[in-house]
Design an enzyme around this catalytic site. Structure first.
Site, PDB file in Angstrom:
ATOM      1  N   GLU A  63       0.820  -1.209   0.000  1.00 30.51           N
ATOM      2  CA  GLU A  63       0.000   0.000   0.000  1.00 30.51           C
ATOM      3  C   GLU A  63       0.863   1.273   0.000  1.00 30.51           C
ATOM      4  O   GLU A  63       0.839   2.083   0.927  1.00 30.51           O
ATOM      5  CB  GLU A  63      -0.963  -0.008   1.188  1.00 30.51           C
ATOM      6  CG  GLU A  63      -1.946  -1.156   1.137  1.00 30.51           C
ATOM      7  CD  GLU A  63      -2.957  -1.153   2.264  1.00 30.51           C
ATOM      8  OE1 GLU A  63      -4.062  -1.702   2.072  1.00 30.51           O
ATOM      9  OE2 GLU A  63      -2.643  -0.607   3.342  1.00 30.51           O
ATOM     10  N   GLU A 115      -6.576  -7.657  -1.112  1.00 35.57           N
ATOM     11  CA  GLU A 115      -7.228  -7.723   0.191  1.00 35.57           C
ATOM     12  C   GLU A 115      -8.716  -7.433  -0.006  1.00 35.57           C
ATOM     13  O   GLU A 115      -9.087  -6.324  -0.358  1.00 35.57           O
ATOM     14  CB  GLU A 115      -6.619  -6.709   1.166  1.00 35.57           C
ATOM     15  CG  GLU A 115      -5.133  -6.919   1.430  1.00 35.57           C
ATOM     16  CD  GLU A 115      -4.560  -5.877   2.380  1.00 35.57           C
ATOM     17  OE1 GLU A 115      -5.357  -5.167   3.039  1.00 35.57           O
ATOM     18  OE2 GLU A 115      -3.326  -5.762   2.465  1.00 35.57           O
TER      19      GLU A 115
END
Length: 679
Positions: A152, A314
């Site tokens: 991320e 995710e």
């Protein structure tokens, strides 16, 4: 076919797993149950730097060797994460220059994650070394399918003000402009005597009495952050390509101040996204107005603009939250499955749930996974098992097929970054994007997001009969020429207030609004005003019927300049009552619409009514607005976001893939239900 599809004939379903968190006695049972659920892939290691390098220069691979070997014995593939999002304490203590800092110079310290900066030569050295050691060690491991770079990028913070960042920024602008004269011109430093006479005077924006930095410098700062982030990703991607050439490379997340399109095209095999719908999808109990439960579809559309076939690295699988924030309730029965198919419908060819088991320690003890702490069966596990069984049957019919849309919303990074600081434009962008997204959802019109980039070609735009470029404040000559050719070539382009008056530096042009867009819009702006609660936006009325067209946030009064332009709506209040609010112009073989305001939902519906824009469901299905339609090739997804059953009416017989039968006539779709149809 996508890079993901080439690695498997079937849809790849999996889960994020942290073997370092669990007693090794649990591994065999965990991997066995994953396989029984229909999982084929797991992600590991993205936060495990201290496991691989417990001391400076001392490397250990034993724990993950055993975990990967166990996964391989159970027929599971593995995604290896590079652990550079969490530098070890020995590194940050010894080299504090690797840490990030706030704009005021306060240094972020060890104890969380993503507390480093991308510019530090020391940190880059250690990142290069750990990535090289890992990729050399696992480059030929039979279980490893690919790599996730970092985790991320630009999450937690997308601003960087360490000493190393100031130095790197100074070099970046020196490379870009070459001379201080050119930099001063681009930043307009003659204003308020900001002129630089030595490169050592140049920094990233710093605190000032009014908390208002130079806007042109700030725009370049965001460009620098993006380039610097990509450079950090590149040093890892290059090492992996060299050491593990048969394994693919991706990274995950969709965060600010990062040109994900450039990063993906230059470095990655495909992009990955982390989908947590409950961050903003607080369901409207009556399912009558907000459609906020559909907002994540727009984020997935943006992901698809980066990578037509992508991975959801995710996928939310339970209630979510850090100990101190993100207090998201549990998904209701059926929502996990709904969100899974939402991701797949929008282009995912691989999806991993976060996470296998809820952490028992640390910041994310409330970020629940498929399994709870006690490891006993629960309803989320049963729901995932249903998804696994379904995708085992039909997944190979979906992978590699492209999303189908005839309508696109245009975006670009310069306008997005510039608007973050521009109080006259930022709220317009949010209002218009929400209005268009909601209205298109209600009318069952799938939409793409298309980013205007240097490499964008006319044929990329002509794929779409209709484009919305609501508030393109920055409009370069090249992009203006491309849009002019699009309209002349038969496309319909819809634009809104504050269009076209800035150049690529964020400086205002000394030409009438809407700048270069006036050519195809056939209008100029004769007057304008920002609106607020004390000076509300004017009401307007359609020219062809006695009905209102509400405006919002800003009002521009338009003057028709072309014989082919016509006034579609006029203001009916404020001092500019009677002035043109909305126009339509015939330009070549196409049409251009211009609204001197932010778009309201009513305005969008009125424009779509007059354009006669069809839904791909027309002629074969009547759908309630609680249901989203998404199409990949010949596969149609119908998703019910309502907490109640809804009625659908199929006008022709269709093939229901999930239930292995045909549907015709009135059908009830259960709460949070999914239909996957092949036509």
């Amino acid at each position: 076919m996508s890079a993901i599809s080439r690695s498997s004939d079937s849809f790849q379903l999996g889960v994020c797993y942290y073997p370092e968190h669990w007693n090794e006695s649990l591994w065999e049972d965990d991997f066995r149950r994953m396989k029984e659920l229909g999982f084929s892939i797991v992600r590991v290691a993205e936060f495990a730097w201290t496991i691989f390098e417990p001391e400076d220069g001392k490397f250990s691979f034993d724990l993950f060797d055993r975990a990967l070997d166990e996964a391989h014995r159970h027929g599971l593939k593995v995604i290896m994460g590079t652990p550079t999002a969490t530098p070890p304490a020995w590194l940050t203590e010894r080299y504090p220059e690797a840490l990030n800092a706030r704009q005021d110079g306060v240094v972020y310290r060890h104890g969380q994650r993503r507390h480093y900066n991308y510019s530090s030569p020391v940190y880059r050295f250690y990142c290069e070394r750990i990535v090289r050691k890992m990729s050399q060690h696992y480059g030929n491991h039979p279980a490893v399918a690919g790599w996730q770079i970092d985790n991320e990028l630009n999450c937690e913070t997308n601003e960087f003000y360490s000493d190393a960042d100031h130095i790197a920024f100074r070099q970046w602008v020196r490379t870009k402009y070459g001379t201080l004269d050119k930099l001063n011109e681009a930043w307009g430093t003659v204003f308020w005597s900001q002129t630089y006479t030595d490169w050592q005077q140049v920094y990233l924006t710093r605190p000032n009495p009014s908390d208002s930095p130079n806007p042109h410098q700030l725009l370049d700062e965001k460009r620098f952050i993006s380039d610097n982030t990509i450079s950090f990703a590149r040093l890892q991607a290059d090492i992996i390509r060299e050491s593990a050439p048969r394994q693919w490379v991706t990274t995950n997340g969709l965060f600010g101040h990062l040109d994900n399109h450039a990063m993906t095209s230059e470095l990655l095999d495909f992009f990955s996204y982390d989908s947590y719908p409950q961050f903003s999808a607080f369901e409207d109990p009556e399912n009558t107005s907000s459609l906020r439960d559909r907002k994540w579809s727009l984020s997935l559309s943006e992901t698809r603009s980066i990578s037509a076939h992508f991975c959801v690295m995710e996928q939310q699988s339970g209630p979510g939250g850090w100990v101190n924030r993100m207090d998201m309730p549990a998904p209701r029965p059926g929502q996990m499955r709904l969100w899974t198919y939402q991701s797949i419908a929008h282009g995912a060819d691989m999806l991993l749930y976060f996470r296998w088991r809820t952490a028992t320690m640390g910041t994310e003890i409330y970020w629940h996974g498929i399994n709870d702490y006690h490891n006993r069966p629960n309803r989320r596990l049963h729901e995932v098992a249903q998804v696994g069984e379904e995708l085992g049957r039909i997944g190979n019919l979906i992978t590699g097929k492209s999303f189908q849309a005839q309508f696109a919303i245009l975006e670009d990074y310069d306008n997005s970054w510039d608007a973050e600081f521009d109080a006259w434009v930022r709220p317009l962008r949010w209002k218009s994007k929400e209005s268009w997204s909601k209205a298109l959802q209600e009318r069952h019109i799938p939409v793409d997001i298309v980013y205007m980039r240097e490499g964008t070609k006319l044929e990329d735009l002509l794929r779409y009969p209709v484009l919305v470029y609501a508030h393109a404040t920055i409009l370069t000559e090249n992009r203006a020429a491309l849009l002019d050719a699009y309209v002349r070539g038969g496309g319909t382009l819809i634009m809104g207030a504050r269009t076209g008056y800035k150049d690529e530096r964020g400086q205002c042009r000394m030409i009438p609004f809407p700048g270069f867009a006036a050519n195809w819009c056939g209008i100029t702006v004769e007057d304008f005003t920002l609106c607020n609660p004390n000076f509300p936006a004017a009401s307007a009325q359609w020219t062809d019927e006695d009905s209102a067209l509400p405006t919002a946030l800003f009002n521009e009064v338009l003057t028709v300049e072309s014989e082919t332009a016509e006034i579609m709506a006029s203001y009916t209040s404020q001092y500019y009552s009677g002035g043109a609010a909305l126009t339509r112009n015939r330009h070549g073989d196409g049409w251009s619409w211009y609204l001197g305001s932010a778009f309201t939902e009513e305005a969008v519906h009125g424009i779509l009514d007059r354009m006669g824009t069809p839904s791909p469901a027309d002629g074969w299905a009547d759908l309630p607005k609680q249901v989203e339609i998404a199409i990949r090739g010949d596969i149609v997804f119908l998703l019910n976001y309502s907490h109640e059953p809804v009625r659908l009416n199929f006008l022709v017989q269709v093939n229901d893939l999930l239930r292995s039968g045909s549907l015709f006539g009135n059908i009830e779709l259960e709460a949070y239900g999914v239909l996957v149809i092949q036509r």
